[in-house]
Scaffold this motif. Structure first.
Motif, PDB file in Angstrom:
ATOM      1  N   PHE A 197      48.574  42.982  39.039  1.00 53.63           N
ATOM      2  CA  PHE A 197      46.392  43.347  39.469  1.00 53.63           C
ATOM      3  C   PHE A 197      45.426  42.381  38.429  1.00 53.63           C
ATOM      4  O   PHE A 197      45.218  42.937  37.816  1.00 53.63           O
ATOM      5  N   ASP A 222      47.503  41.690  43.940  1.00 54.60           N
ATOM      6  CA  ASP A 222      46.669  41.222  44.205  1.00 54.60           C
ATOM      7  C   ASP A 222      45.261  40.637  43.137  1.00 54.60           C
ATOM      8  O   ASP A 222      45.926  40.941  42.026  1.00 54.60           O
ATOM      9  N   SER A 224      42.076  38.902  42.930  1.00 59.68           N
ATOM     10  CA  SER A 224      40.756  39.152  43.987  1.00 59.68           C
ATOM     11  C   SER A 224      39.691  38.650  43.108  1.00 59.68           C
ATOM     12  O   SER A 224      39.506  39.334  41.799  1.00 59.68           O
ATOM     13  N   ILE A 246      47.560  40.167  48.303  1.00 54.50           N
ATOM     14  CA  ILE A 246      46.357  40.803  48.345  1.00 54.50           C
ATOM     15  C   ILE A 246      45.687  38.755  47.817  1.00 54.50           C
ATOM     16  O   ILE A 246      45.526  39.036  46.488  1.00 54.50           O
TER      17      ILE A 246
END
Length: 426
Positions: A197, A222, A224, A246
């Protein structure tokens, strides 16, 4: 008020004698006369396994427990370092709890404290601190048994290669560390990583192709709010364990490239608008929408567990099909007494709709208050199916949401919209 009398043992020969059950002996290590010193190291280690890291530190009341703590496997439990006191404790834990498995490094508030700078630090950020108290962040390298490492808004500045050298790490989460300089290639030092993440980290660079060294272990990715991460999302298509992907970065690609044998274990997919058909993709023509929807629908049918309800796209303002709402209609704005709040915005956004197991899509306004009719992709379920009752309930709810654009399955033309507004106002 007289005080109550204390209970007294009565002579056994008395009529009022109470027969007490024999007292159970307290056994340690199977012996009724054993003491704490008779506890084995393995038993103490088991006891410490029920405590959190800071509780274990407080339990080190003798040399024996201190020795056991250095070898005990500390259970996976939250260990948040968010205060100066805990930063100091971290140094003691580096030797006392070398087998710590989970750490969460956070900002310790506003003040003159900071972690030591890394390589290639940002000089402007370094100048913000005047005579700071510096804490050694490299102490983290002592925890070789880490399984989970989280870093949230920690005051890090520069490159710290040791943060990516944990052979047993399975989960890495870095959030809001804009001056922590690193690249995705450094993840090669985490050979067992399952969950990555990385969000809101402007200094992260690299290509997602670098993740291929973790092809056989990664389950969740993920990335982002990291604008300098590039590559093609299809570089991860053959990852056999990947369940969540993601991406909100500079990654590119085309969802139409996803084949039946790609992303076979995927359950959640969010791609950036730079990907053809990604989240927030901008259509150049209204007529382009069915092709993108068809591709996404095919991906969903091949992977029934894949979540798509959060997907959306919209018509680009550069499209020849685009037009403004009420503000762009010539002449109408001259009437000051009109209640323009009653005029809905054009339905320029497109989303998926589900009723039971039936999937469709529709155009709607930006505030989701004024949708068009649903374009169903699946046939209506059989009346005898277990899903039919749920389907009808959700279908009625969806149909009740359609109001001013009833009868429209795509955005009305600019002429139709203008006529529609004039009819509502006049």
């Amino acid at each position: 008020m007289p005080r109550p009398k204390k209970a007294r043992l009565i002579d056994a020969s008395s009529e009022a004698a109470v027969v007490l059950p024999p007292r159970r002996s307290r056994r340690i290590a199977g012996r009724p006369d054993a003491t704490f010193d008779d506890l084995g190291v393995d038993v103490l280690a088991l006891i410490l396994g029920f405590l959190g890291p800071f509780d274990i530190m407080r339990s080190r009341v003798c040399k024996k427990i201190c020795k056991v703590a250095t070898t005990a496997i500390v259970p996976l439990t939250e260990c948040k370092v968010d205060k100066i006191e805990k930063v100091h404790a971290l140094r003691a834990m580096s030797t006392a709890l070398a087998n710590l498995q989970q750490l969460d490094i956070r900002s310790f508030g506003i003040g003159h404290h900071k972690y030591s700078d890394g390589e290639e630090r940002d000089e402007e950020i370094a100048s913000y601190y005047v005579n700071p108290t510096t804490h050694d962040i490299e102490i983290l390298s002592s925890f070789r048994k880490l399984r989970i490492l989280e870093i949230h808004y920690a005051p890090l500045n520069g490159r710290y290669p040791f943060l990516f050298q944990f052979p047993l790490l399975q989960k890495l989460k870095i959030h809001g560390c804009n001056y922590l300089k690193w690249d995705l290639g450094m993840l090669a030092g985490l050979p067992l990583l399952k969950e990555l993440f990385c969000t809101c980290n402007r200094s992260l660079i690299g290509s997602i192709n670098s993740l291929r060294v973790l092809k056989d272990t990664l389950e969740m990715v993920d990335i982002s709010g990291c604008p300098h991460v590039a590559g093609n999302f299809m570089d991860l298509a053959d990852f056999p364990r990947l369940k969540t992907l993601i991406m909100n970065t500079g990654v590119i690609g085309d969802i139409r490239d996803i084949g039946e044998r790609d992303f076979t274990t995927l359950e959640s997919l969010i791609l950036p608008s730079g990907v053809y058909g990604g989240m927030g993709y901008q259509f150049q023509r209204i007529s382009d929408a069915p092709g993108v929807i068809s591709a996404l629908y095919s991906i969903k049918k091949q992977r029934p567990s894949l979540l798509i309800e959060s997907w959306h796209a919209f018509l680009s303002e550069d499209s020849p099909d685009w037009y403004d709402g009420i503000d762009g209609i010539t002449g109408i704005m001259d009437y000051e007494y009109m209640d323009y709040d009653e005029i809905p915005a054009p339905p320029m956004y497109i989303v998926f709709v589900e009723a039971g197991s039936r999937i469709g899509y529709r155009w709607e306004s930006a505030d989701s208050q004024h949708p068009c009719e649903v374009n169903w992709l699946d046939p209506e379920p059989d009346r005898e199916s277990n899903d039919y009752e749920k389907y009808t309930e959700e279908l009625h709810k969806i149909e009740r949401q359609v109001n001013v654009y009833r009868g429209f399955h795509q955005p009305p033309s600019e002429t139709e919209y203008q006529q529609f507004c004039e009819e509502m106002l006049f």
